[in-house]
Write an enzyme that holds these catalytic residues in place. Structure first.
Site, PDB file in Angstrom:
ATOM      1  N   THR A  17       0.803  -1.225   0.000  1.00  0.00           N
ATOM      2  CA  THR A  17       0.000   0.000   0.000  1.00  0.00           C
ATOM      3  C   THR A  17       0.834   1.272   0.000  1.00  0.00           C
ATOM      4  OG1 THR A  17      -1.687  -1.205   1.195  1.00  0.00           O
ATOM      5  CG2 THR A  17      -1.849   1.163   1.273  1.00  0.00           C
ATOM      6  N   ASP A  61       2.242  -7.454  -3.890  1.00  0.00           N
ATOM      7  CA  ASP A  61       1.442  -7.295  -2.680  1.00  0.00           C
ATOM      8  C   ASP A  61       2.052  -8.286  -1.689  1.00  0.00           C
ATOM      9  OD1 ASP A  61      -1.799  -6.570  -1.900  1.00  0.00           O
ATOM     10  OD2 ASP A  61      -0.785  -8.163  -0.783  1.00  0.00           O
ATOM     11  N   SER A  63       1.017 -10.200   0.423  1.00  0.00           N
ATOM     12  CA  SER A  63       0.360 -11.504   0.598  1.00  0.00           C
ATOM     13  C   SER A  63       0.917 -12.520  -0.393  1.00  0.00           C
ATOM     14  CB  SER A  63      -1.145 -11.382   0.375  1.00  0.00           C
ATOM     15  OG  SER A  63      -1.615 -10.268   1.053  1.00  0.00           O
ATOM     16  N   THR A  93       1.997  -4.409   4.668  1.00  0.00           N
ATOM     17  CA  THR A  93       1.946  -4.729   6.107  1.00  0.00           C
ATOM     18  C   THR A  93       1.556  -6.185   6.374  1.00  0.00           C
ATOM     19  OG1 THR A  93      -0.333  -3.950   6.175  1.00  0.00           O
ATOM     20  CG2 THR A  93       1.384  -2.392   6.838  1.00  0.00           C
ATOM     21  N   ASP A  94       0.825  -6.810   5.436  1.00  0.00           N
ATOM     22  CA  ASP A  94       0.259  -8.133   5.731  1.00  0.00           C
ATOM     23  C   ASP A  94       1.310  -9.152   6.171  1.00  0.00           C
ATOM     24  OD1 ASP A  94      -2.226  -7.200   5.207  1.00  0.00           O
ATOM     25  OD2 ASP A  94      -2.400  -8.062   3.196  1.00  0.00           O
ATOM     26  N   THR A 169       4.463  -8.693  15.331  1.00  0.00           N
ATOM     27  CA  THR A 169       3.297  -9.325  14.710  1.00  0.00           C
ATOM     28  C   THR A 169       2.321  -8.244  14.264  1.00  0.00           C
ATOM     29  OG1 THR A 169       3.449 -11.262  16.133  1.00  0.00           O
ATOM     30  CG2 THR A 169       1.286 -10.788  15.287  1.00  0.00           C
ATOM     31  N   GLN A 281      -0.339 -19.979  20.656  1.00  0.00           N
ATOM     32  CA  GLN A 281      -1.320 -19.138  19.955  1.00  0.00           C
ATOM     33  C   GLN A 281      -1.497 -17.797  20.668  1.00  0.00           C
ATOM     34  OE1 GLN A 281      -5.033 -21.304  19.438  1.00  0.00           O
ATOM     35  NE2 GLN A 281      -3.954 -23.039  18.549  1.00  0.00           N
TER      36      GLN A 281
END
Ligand code: ASP
Length: 345
Positions: A17, A61, A63, A93-94, A169, A281
């Protein structure tokens, strides 16, 4: 002593982005030509450092990032290491936390800053967070501590904070403060002043040569447990012959179901040569195998406890270790210890 002299920095756009501008014709977002960046951010013209810009080919991107893209990023830093005082990597950022973790393993003994940043809103929009993120990342990368860099190593700068890359994260899909680092304190903060927390910055031993670990092995899996998990779901993963290692995302301090079929599948996978690394997790805290009965069986089966590592760092650490030609003994030693500050040591 903090010093501020003219530095030369290489800014590498990888995609995402931050590098997007709106096409006036159809209002769609398209990648910016960085030779025109100062049209979008005129403040850059006031920066006294020497800034060189490049875009990776292809830009993606985040991703769509793969180990090949990390290899290109790491090689770009490695090849230009002597020429520049620091590097800024503009990234979506993903998966920024994966890429920052990966580069922290690719590049050993980094004595210069490699700062990842990006934005939630495109650089071409009036309210973009990319402007502050980019300018502050540049200013931070340029600060010296005597003759050395103030923040060597791979970090992420986002919304006023500099985080250690392999401890970070992404936790928000919409807030400007999109990243957290629950198990490690921040390295620096930008407000009226740039504040550095030197006690948190892992300085390398001086004189050690930069080493590039080029290859990553993508045959790593991620298995997140959940209540009601079935054998039908788990078995194909744990009997997959291609998978060299599995990150097991467990509950709390490293717990999973104690059902016999589950423990047997894990144990057989390890006996056949696979490596299992147990990560929590939970975003904060550590895996402590054996604290509860529910993780004791994993410990007995030969699962490695991942301590306070993030999933992002665990996946990329395994890819990096399996990409190198090292003995099992050395690999196991690295799994139990920090390579680049990714776990508490
Ligand atoms: N999907 C985008 C990417 O990660 C989002 C962003 O840039 O923040 O590349």
């Amino acid at each position: 002593m903090k010093t501020y002299t003219q530095q030369s920095l290489l800014i590498i756009y990888t995609g995402g982005t931050i590098g997007m501008v709106e096409d006036p014709a159809d209002k769609s977002l398209k990648p910016l030509d960085f030779s025109h960046i100062s049209k979008e951010i005129p403040e850059l013209l006031k920066i006294e450092h020497e800034l060189q810009w490049m875009s990776l080919d292809p830009i993606v991107d985040s991703s769509d990032i793969k180990p090949e893209n990390w290899e290109i990023m790491a090689e770009t830093v490695y090849k230009n290491y002597k020429k520049y005082d620091g590097f800024i990597i503009l990234h979506g950022t993903d998966t920024m936390a994966y890429s920052a973790s990966a580069l922290s393993f690719h590049l050993e003994n980094l004595a210069k800053p490699v700062i990842f940043t990006g934005s939630q809103l495109p650089i071409g929009l009036v309210r973009t967070d990319g402007r502050e993120n980019l300018i502050s990342a540049i200013e931070i990368a340029a600060v010296k501590n005597n003759n050395d860099s103030m923040v060597p190593g791979v970090s992420i700068y986002f919304e006023n904070k500099l985080f250690q890359g392999n401890r970070t994260t992404k936790y928000s899909a919409e807030n400007f403060n999109a990243f957290i680092s629950p198990n490690y304190p921040i390295l620096a903060e930008s407000g009226v002043y740039l504040k550095f927390f030197k006690e948190n910055i892992p300085y390398p031993r001086s004189g050690d040569k930069l080493i590039l670990h080029k290859k990553f092995n993508p045959h790593v899996g991620l298995l997140k447990v959940f209540p009601g998990i079935t054998r039908e779901f788990v078995e194909p993963i744990l009997t997959n012959k291609h998978l060299r290692a599995i990150v097991l995302e467990s509950f709390g301090a490293g717990n999973t179901t104690t059902e016999k079929w589950f423990i047997t599948l894990i144990s057989n996978y390890i006996k056949s040569g696979g490596v299992v690394l147990n990560v929590s997790q939970c975003l904060a805290g550590s895996v402590e195998q054996g604290r509860y009965e529910t993780s004791l069986e994993l410990e007995k089966a030969g699962v490695f406890g991942g301590s306070d590592i993030t999933t992002e760092a665990a996946v990329t650490k395994l890819m990096c270790l399996f990409g190198q030609n090292i003995s099992k003994k050395k690999l196991f030693k690295h799994l139990n210890n920090s390579i680049s500050g990714e776990i508490i040591s």
